[in-house]
Design a protein around this motif. Structure first.
Motif, PDB file in Angstrom:
ATOM      1  N   CYS A   1       0.861  -1.177   0.000  1.00  0.00           N
ATOM      2  CA  CYS A   1       0.000   0.000   0.000  1.00  0.00           C
ATOM      3  C   CYS A   1       0.897   1.226   0.000  1.00  0.00           C
ATOM      4  O   CYS A   1       1.893   1.272   0.712  1.00  0.00           O
ATOM      5  CB  CYS A   1      -0.882  -0.003   1.249  1.00  0.00           C
ATOM      6  N   GLU A   2       0.540   2.224  -0.814  1.00  0.00           N
ATOM      7  CA  GLU A   2       1.334   3.454  -0.898  1.00  0.00           C
ATOM      8  C   GLU A   2       1.480   4.151   0.440  1.00  0.00           C
ATOM      9  O   GLU A   2       2.475   4.809   0.692  1.00  0.00           O
ATOM     10  CB  GLU A   2       0.631   4.434  -1.848  1.00  0.00           C
ATOM     11  N   ARG A   3       0.438   4.011   1.295  1.00  0.00           N
ATOM     12  CA  ARG A   3       0.484   4.708   2.586  1.00  0.00           C
ATOM     13  C   ARG A   3       1.046   3.826   3.698  1.00  0.00           C
ATOM     14  O   ARG A   3       1.879   4.262   4.466  1.00  0.00           O
ATOM     15  CB  ARG A   3      -0.922   5.156   2.989  1.00  0.00           C
ATOM     16  N   CYS A   4       0.557   2.582   3.802  1.00  0.00           N
ATOM     17  CA  CYS A   4       1.008   1.705   4.896  1.00  0.00           C
ATOM     18  C   CYS A   4       2.442   1.226   4.656  1.00  0.00           C
ATOM     19  O   CYS A   4       3.184   0.965   5.610  1.00  0.00           O
ATOM     20  CB  CYS A   4       0.104   0.500   5.044  1.00  0.00           C
ATOM     21  N   ASN A   5       2.825   1.088   3.391  1.00  0.00           N
ATOM     22  CA  ASN A   5       4.214   0.770   3.026  1.00  0.00           C
ATOM     23  C   ASN A   5       4.736  -0.575   3.490  1.00  0.00           C
ATOM     24  O   ASN A   5       5.952  -0.732   3.619  1.00  0.00           O
ATOM     25  CB  ASN A   5       5.148   1.876   3.533  1.00  0.00           C
TER      26      ASN A   5
ATOM     27  N   ARG B   1      -6.976  -1.720  -3.889  1.00  0.00           N
ATOM     28  CA  ARG B   1      -6.885  -0.726  -2.801  1.00  0.00           C
ATOM     29  C   ARG B   1      -6.611  -1.437  -1.486  1.00  0.00           C
ATOM     30  O   ARG B   1      -6.996  -2.584  -1.297  1.00  0.00           O
ATOM     31  CB  ARG B   1      -8.209   0.036  -2.672  1.00  0.00           C
ATOM     32  N   CYS B   2      -5.982  -0.742  -0.574  1.00  0.00           N
ATOM     33  CA  CYS B   2      -5.647  -1.294   0.743  1.00  0.00           C
ATOM     34  C   CYS B   2      -6.929  -1.490   1.562  1.00  0.00           C
ATOM     35  O   CYS B   2      -7.766  -0.585   1.648  1.00  0.00           O
ATOM     36  CB  CYS B   2      -4.709  -0.317   1.457  1.00  0.00           C
ATOM     37  N   GLU B   3      -7.054  -2.672   2.179  1.00  0.00           N
ATOM     38  CA  GLU B   3      -8.250  -2.949   2.982  1.00  0.00           C
ATOM     39  C   GLU B   3      -8.309  -2.083   4.233  1.00  0.00           C
ATOM     40  O   GLU B   3      -9.376  -1.739   4.715  1.00  0.00           O
ATOM     41  CB  GLU B   3      -8.259  -4.422   3.407  1.00  0.00           C
ATOM     42  N   LYS B   4      -7.104  -1.714   4.742  1.00  0.00           N
ATOM     43  CA  LYS B   4      -7.067  -0.954   5.995  1.00  0.00           C
ATOM     44  C   LYS B   4      -7.344   0.519   5.765  1.00  0.00           C
ATOM     45  O   LYS B   4      -8.080   1.148   6.508  1.00  0.00           O
ATOM     46  CB  LYS B   4      -5.684  -1.086   6.634  1.00  0.00           C
TER      47      LYS B   4
ATOM     48  N   GLN C   1      -7.542   2.135   2.379  1.00  0.00           N
ATOM     49  CA  GLN C   1      -8.016   2.501   1.032  1.00  0.00           C
ATOM     50  C   GLN C   1      -6.950   3.160   0.152  1.00  0.00           C
ATOM     51  O   GLN C   1      -7.259   3.675  -0.928  1.00  0.00           O
ATOM     52  CB  GLN C   1      -9.266   3.432   1.108  1.00  0.00           C
ATOM     53  N   GLY C   2      -5.695   3.157   0.630  1.00  0.00           N
ATOM     54  CA  GLY C   2      -4.605   3.673  -0.210  1.00  0.00           C
ATOM     55  C   GLY C   2      -4.423   2.786  -1.436  1.00  0.00           C
ATOM     56  O   GLY C   2      -4.872   1.638  -1.459  1.00  0.00           O
ATOM     57  N   ALA C   3      -3.771   3.329  -2.463  1.00  0.00           N
ATOM     58  CA  ALA C   3      -3.539   2.550  -3.684  1.00  0.00           C
ATOM     59  C   ALA C   3      -2.488   1.482  -3.420  1.00  0.00           C
ATOM     60  O   ALA C   3      -1.476   1.739  -2.774  1.00  0.00           O
ATOM     61  CB  ALA C   3      -3.067   3.471  -4.802  1.00  0.00           C
TER      62      ALA C   3
END
Ligand code: NAD
Ligand code: ZN
Length: 241
Positions: free
Chosen positions: A122-126, A142-145, A147-149
């Motif tokens: 995920c772009e945000r969680c990394n 999309r990230c389940e946690k 919604q990041g790409a």
């Protein structure tokens, strides 16, 4: 052919590039002329490319996942895995390849410094995770946690390498000193910081080898030994017991 002699204190650092997988049927960038479906690879394999058109980028990596799943390691990959078995912690492999073929042939003391084709994040969680899926049709994942790409876990043009990887390579070079044997295999030496490993190796008194089908004069001039040819043939001969 120059002979590689490894004494009991030798420490071997290997840097591999796309050429090592060429004989498995994975095209090098030069083999692709730097183009994919009319797009410059740099435009697809970049953060700006992903922001502009995530579906195009996922199509590129989905096709690469499909292609990489069909190919097999070649004798060059296997020779490196075999050398690791013999040397244990006196061996380290840094690969610029993302195709997973080194791991599939048994390499474990390995750093995938440009990322891994069969991982996403995920772009945000990394946080990278194993992912062999293909994404051709919308919606894009999309990230389940949060919604990041979700993006491929690849070091794109304009991105920096994991500092932990570079620290491990530097530490290996420093600890080896004059016992270092550095081999660059199937890499054009255009992409830094990987291209600078030969200079760091020489700076500590190590011995350096380049194995490449068609090395540039500029890169070859920085090595003690240059072997021109296919890595799938040269590596097994070079490390033969
Ligand atoms: N297999 C893969 O995962 C793959 C494939 C293409 C590109 N890439 C990426 O491309 C970037 C480009 O750097 P690079 O230096 O790895 O690739 P590159 O395409 O720039 O260079 C490949 C080199 O391999 C040599 N070569 C070709 N066939 C060979 C063979 N059979 N035996 C020995 N040498 C051979 C060529 O002469 C060339 O110098 C890297 O960042 C890498 O992540 C990876
Ligand atoms: Zn997330």
């Amino acid at each position: 052919m120059d002979k590689l002699k490894l004494d009991a204190q030798a420490r071997v650092l290997v840097l591999t590039g796309a050429g090592v997988s060429a004989e498995s049927g994975v095209p090098t960038f030069r083999g692709m002329n730097g183009l994919w479906e009319g797009n410059r690879v740099e435009d697809v394999a970049s953060p700006t490319g992903f922001r502009a058109d995530p579906q195009l980028v996922w199509r590129f990596y989905s096709l690469r996942r499909e292609a990489a799943a069909k190919v097999s390691p070649n004798p060059g990959h296997l020779a490196l895995a075999d050398l690791e078995q013999r040397l244990g912690e006196r061996f380290l492999l840094a690969t610029q390849n993302v195709d997973g073929l080194h791991a599939r042939s048994g390499s474990r003391r390995m750093l995938a410094i440009h990322g891994e084709l069969f991982q996403s994040r995920c772009e945000r969680c990394n946080v990278p995770f194993a992912d062999a899926q293909t994404y051709f049709a919308a919606p894009m994942p999309r990230c389940e946690k949060c919604q990041g790409a979700i993006r491929p876990h690849i070091v794109w043009f304009g991105e920096t390498l994991d500092p932990a990887h570079l620290e491990q390579v530097d530490a290996f070079i420093e600890a080896a000193g004059e016992h270092l044997v550095f081999l660059a295999v199937g890499t054009s030496g255009l992409v830094y910081p990987a291209a600078g490993m030969v200079d760091a190796s020489r700076a500590v008194g190590g011995t350096t080898w380049l194995i490449d089908a068609a090395p540039s004069d500029e890169y070859a001039a920085r090595f003690d030994h240059v072997l021109r040819g296919r890595s799938g043939e040269i590596l097994p001969a070079l490390f033969g017991r």
